[in-house]
Design a protein around this motif. Structure first.
Motif, PDB file in Angstrom:
ATOM      1  N   VAL A  89      40.118  50.567  38.735  1.00 27.68           N
ATOM      2  CA  VAL A  89      39.072  49.568  38.989  1.00 27.68           C
ATOM      3  C   VAL A  89      37.979  49.705  37.930  1.00 27.68           C
ATOM      4  CG1 VAL A  89      37.320  48.795  40.642  1.00 27.68           C
ATOM      5  CG2 VAL A  89      39.588  49.498  41.446  1.00 27.68           C
ATOM      6  N   VAL A  90      37.620  48.567  37.321  1.00 29.12           N
ATOM      7  CA  VAL A  90      36.604  48.567  36.272  1.00 29.12           C
ATOM      8  C   VAL A  90      35.332  47.844  36.690  1.00 29.12           C
ATOM      9  CG1 VAL A  90      38.293  48.813  34.421  1.00 29.12           C
ATOM     10  CG2 VAL A  90      37.566  46.521  35.112  1.00 29.12           C
ATOM     11  N   HIS A  91      35.395  47.043  37.760  1.00 30.14           N
ATOM     12  CA  HIS A  91      34.205  46.311  38.208  1.00 30.14           C
ATOM     13  C   HIS A  91      34.447  45.832  39.636  1.00 30.14           C
ATOM     14  CE1 HIS A  91      30.542  43.925  37.531  1.00 30.14           C
ATOM     15  NE2 HIS A  91      31.108  43.036  38.320  1.00 30.14           N
ATOM     16  N   THR A  92      33.386  45.839  40.427  1.00 32.69           N
ATOM     17  CA  THR A  92      33.455  45.267  41.772  1.00 32.69           C
ATOM     18  C   THR A  92      32.204  44.438  42.014  1.00 32.69           C
ATOM     19  OG1 THR A  92      32.380  47.156  42.830  1.00 32.69           O
ATOM     20  CG2 THR A  92      34.785  47.213  42.707  1.00 32.69           C
ATOM     21  N   SER A  93      32.348  43.482  42.915  1.00 36.94           N
ATOM     22  CA  SER A  93      31.207  42.729  43.426  1.00 36.94           C
ATOM     23  C   SER A  93      31.451  42.555  44.918  1.00 36.94           C
ATOM     24  CB  SER A  93      31.079  41.369  42.719  1.00 36.94           C
ATOM     25  OG  SER A  93      32.078  40.471  43.157  1.00 36.94           O
ATOM     26  N   ASP A  94      30.542  41.891  45.584  1.00 35.09           N
ATOM     27  CA  ASP A  94      30.726  41.656  47.019  1.00 35.09           C
ATOM     28  C   ASP A  94      31.998  40.864  47.303  1.00 35.09           C
ATOM     29  OD1 ASP A  94      28.395  43.012  47.585  1.00 35.09           O
ATOM     30  OD2 ASP A  94      27.187  41.192  47.800  1.00 35.09           O
ATOM     31  N   ARG A  95      32.412  40.013  46.354  1.00 35.57           N
ATOM     32  CA  ARG A  95      33.532  39.110  46.604  1.00 35.57           C
ATOM     33  C   ARG A  95      34.758  39.357  45.738  1.00 35.57           C
ATOM     34  NH1 ARG A  95      31.912  33.188  47.848  1.00 35.57           N
ATOM     35  NH2 ARG A  95      33.759  33.488  49.088  1.00 35.57           N
ATOM     36  N   THR A  96      34.649  40.247  44.725  1.00 37.19           N
ATOM     37  CA  THR A  96      35.762  40.447  43.793  1.00 37.19           C
ATOM     38  C   THR A  96      35.973  41.913  43.453  1.00 37.19           C
ATOM     39  OG1 THR A  96      34.377  40.234  41.829  1.00 37.19           O
ATOM     40  CG2 THR A  96      35.363  38.191  42.683  1.00 37.19           C
ATOM     41  N   VAL A  97      37.177  42.185  42.962  1.00 35.38           N
ATOM     42  CA  VAL A  97      37.528  43.493  42.416  1.00 35.38           C
ATOM     43  C   VAL A  97      38.277  43.236  41.116  1.00 35.38           C
ATOM     44  CG1 VAL A  97      38.867  45.617  42.765  1.00 35.38           C
ATOM     45  CG2 VAL A  97      37.674  44.572  44.694  1.00 35.38           C
TER      46      VAL A  97
ATOM     47  N   PRO B 262      50.042  45.752  30.683  1.00 39.36           N
ATOM     48  CA  PRO B 262      49.138  44.948  29.859  1.00 39.36           C
ATOM     49  C   PRO B 262      49.862  44.120  28.804  1.00 39.36           C
ATOM     50  CG  PRO B 262      48.945  47.271  29.292  1.00 39.36           C
ATOM     51  CD  PRO B 262      49.840  47.184  30.497  1.00 39.36           C
ATOM     52  N   GLN B 263      49.378  42.890  28.629  1.00 37.32           N
ATOM     53  CA  GLN B 263      49.918  41.968  27.647  1.00 37.32           C
ATOM     54  C   GLN B 263      48.966  41.778  26.468  1.00 37.32           C
ATOM     55  OE1 GLN B 263      53.170  40.642  28.132  1.00 37.32           O
ATOM     56  NE2 GLN B 263      53.011  42.308  29.617  1.00 37.32           N
ATOM     57  N   ALA B 264      47.902  42.561  26.432  1.00 33.48           N
ATOM     58  CA  ALA B 264      46.916  42.527  25.360  1.00 33.48           C
ATOM     59  C   ALA B 264      46.235  43.894  25.349  1.00 33.48           C
ATOM     60  CB  ALA B 264      45.892  41.423  25.624  1.00 33.48           C
ATOM     61  N   PRO B 265      45.532  44.229  24.260  1.00 37.93           N
ATOM     62  CA  PRO B 265      44.830  45.523  24.245  1.00 37.93           C
ATOM     63  C   PRO B 265      43.910  45.723  25.455  1.00 37.93           C
ATOM     64  CG  PRO B 265      44.897  44.610  22.045  1.00 37.93           C
ATOM     65  CD  PRO B 265      45.441  43.537  22.978  1.00 37.93           C
ATOM     66  N   LEU B 266      43.241  44.661  25.883  1.00 38.79           N
ATOM     67  CA  LEU B 266      42.496  44.697  27.147  1.00 38.79           C
ATOM     68  C   LEU B 266      43.134  43.677  28.072  1.00 38.79           C
ATOM     69  CD1 LEU B 266      39.857  45.609  28.785  1.00 38.79           C
ATOM     70  CD2 LEU B 266      39.179  43.264  28.292  1.00 38.79           C
ATOM     71  N   HIS B 267      43.568  44.119  29.236  1.00 38.75           N
ATOM     72  CA  HIS B 267      44.168  43.213  30.218  1.00 38.75           C
ATOM     73  C   HIS B 267      43.702  43.667  31.593  1.00 38.75           C
ATOM     74  CE1 HIS B 267      48.048  40.942  31.612  1.00 38.75           C
ATOM     75  NE2 HIS B 267      46.963  40.599  32.309  1.00 38.75           N
ATOM     76  N   VAL B 268      42.759  42.913  32.131  1.00 36.42           N
ATOM     77  CA  VAL B 268      42.179  43.214  33.440  1.00 36.42           C
ATOM     78  C   VAL B 268      42.458  42.046  34.362  1.00 36.42           C
ATOM     79  CG1 VAL B 268      39.986  43.567  34.670  1.00 36.42           C
ATOM     80  CG2 VAL B 268      40.392  44.728  32.493  1.00 36.42           C
ATOM     81  N   LEU B 269      42.756  42.350  35.611  1.00 41.58           N
ATOM     82  CA  LEU B 269      42.948  41.330  36.643  1.00 41.58           C
ATOM     83  C   LEU B 269      41.704  41.291  37.525  1.00 41.58           C
ATOM     84  CD1 LEU B 269      46.590  42.208  37.717  1.00 41.58           C
ATOM     85  CD2 LEU B 269      45.831  40.558  35.993  1.00 41.58           C
ATOM     86  N   VAL B 270      41.217  40.097  37.785  1.00 43.13           N
ATOM     87  CA  VAL B 270      40.079  39.904  38.681  1.00 43.13           C
ATOM     88  C   VAL B 270      40.606  39.177  39.911  1.00 43.13           C
ATOM     89  CG1 VAL B 270      37.780  38.922  38.978  1.00 43.13           C
ATOM     90  CG2 VAL B 270      38.510  39.715  36.709  1.00 43.13           C
ATOM     91  N   VAL B 271      40.421  39.786  41.083  1.00 46.23           N
ATOM     92  CA  VAL B 271      40.945  39.218  42.322  1.00 46.23           C
ATOM     93  C   VAL B 271      39.831  39.034  43.337  1.00 46.23           C
ATOM     94  CG1 VAL B 271      43.179  40.344  41.944  1.00 46.23           C
ATOM     95  CG2 VAL B 271      41.528  41.427  43.444  1.00 46.23           C
ATOM     96  N   PRO B 272      39.944  38.000  44.180  1.00 48.21           N
ATOM     97  CA  PRO B 272      38.999  37.894  45.293  1.00 48.21           C
ATOM     98  C   PRO B 272      39.349  38.942  46.357  1.00 48.21           C
ATOM     99  CG  PRO B 272      40.588  36.103  45.388  1.00 48.21           C
ATOM    100  CD  PRO B 272      40.883  36.880  44.142  1.00 48.21           C
ATOM    101  N   ARG B 273      38.339  39.430  47.037  1.00 50.17           N
ATOM    102  CA  ARG B 273      38.598  40.398  48.113  1.00 50.17           C
ATOM    103  C   ARG B 273      39.387  39.754  49.257  1.00 50.17           C
ATOM    104  NH1 ARG B 273      35.882  45.252  47.893  1.00 50.17           N
ATOM    105  NH2 ARG B 273      34.345  45.407  46.209  1.00 50.17           N
ATOM    106  N   GLU B 274      39.144  38.487  49.505  1.00 56.37           N
ATOM    107  CA  GLU B 274      39.863  37.761  50.554  1.00 56.37           C
ATOM    108  C   GLU B 274      41.186  37.253  49.999  1.00 56.37           C
ATOM    109  OE1 GLU B 274      38.921  37.514  53.781  1.00 56.37           O
ATOM    110  OE2 GLU B 274      37.226  38.792  53.235  1.00 56.37           O
ATOM    111  N   HIS B 275      42.237  37.372  50.767  1.00 56.07           N
ATOM    112  CA  HIS B 275      43.562  36.962  50.319  1.00 56.07           C
ATOM    113  C   HIS B 275      43.706  35.443  50.314  1.00 56.07           C
ATOM    114  CE1 HIS B 275      47.889  37.387  49.660  1.00 56.07           C
ATOM    115  NE2 HIS B 275      47.993  36.321  50.426  1.00 56.07           N
ATOM    116  N   THR B 276      44.066  34.920  49.153  1.00 55.68           N
ATOM    117  CA  THR B 276      44.552  33.553  49.001  1.00 55.68           C
ATOM    118  C   THR B 276      45.721  33.634  48.041  1.00 55.68           C
ATOM    119  OG1 THR B 276      42.920  33.128  47.270  1.00 55.68           O
ATOM    120  CG2 THR B 276      42.388  32.326  49.476  1.00 55.68           C
ATOM    121  N   ALA B 277      46.657  32.712  48.163  1.00 52.23           N
ATOM    122  CA  ALA B 277      47.915  32.817  47.432  1.00 52.23           C
ATOM    123  C   ALA B 277      47.793  32.552  45.939  1.00 52.23           C
ATOM    124  CB  ALA B 277      48.952  31.879  48.037  1.00 52.23           C
ATOM    125  N   ASN B 278      46.925  31.629  45.546  1.00 47.68           N
ATOM    126  CA  ASN B 278      46.852  31.262  44.124  1.00 47.68           C
ATOM    127  C   ASN B 278      45.519  30.591  43.817  1.00 47.68           C
ATOM    128  OD1 ASN B 278      47.127  28.373  44.648  1.00 47.68           O
ATOM    129  ND2 ASN B 278      49.258  28.847  45.142  1.00 47.68           N
TER     130      ASN B 278
END
Length: 114
Positions: free
Chosen positions: A20-28, A35-51
């Protein structure tokens, strides 16, 4: 896929380790394990949605927070430029069906990634 079966929900909950590199109230945000690039980070909502389309329709504020978190990640990683990418649906290459925004950057970095 239910939230109980979702890998990204398990990372958000801390049940599965993630870099984990960053969190907020609504995201992680965490580093991609493939990784597909030198930096490759995924940002996801804390609440589950499909897409991304589902998130944008159901919770536009969460959608905006994904972009704010991506910007924070890019700034903290010292990127002067970066790409943001959603894969929405299996035919577009989505593998984990929890909304996630790819933050791609660093050098060398070409297109398409991978």
């Amino acid at each position: 896929m239910s939230a109980a079966d979702c890998l990204f929900c398990k990372i958000v909950a801390g049940d599965v380790p993630g870099d984990v590199v960053h969190t907020s109230d609504r995201t992680v945000a965490f580093r991609d394990v493939n990784p597909q690039a030198p930096l490759h980070v995924l940002v996801v909502p804390r609440e589950h949605t499909a897409n991304a389309a589902e998130t944008a329709a159901e919770d536009p504020e969460a959608f905006a927070e994904l972009f704010a978190t991506a910007r924070a990640v890019a700034e903290s990683e010292g990127l002067d430029g970066y790409r943001l990418l959603f894969n929405t649906g299996a035919s577009a290459g989505q593998v984990v069906f929890h909304t996630h925004l790819h933050v791609l950057g660093g050098r060398p970095f070409g297109w398409p990634p991978g």
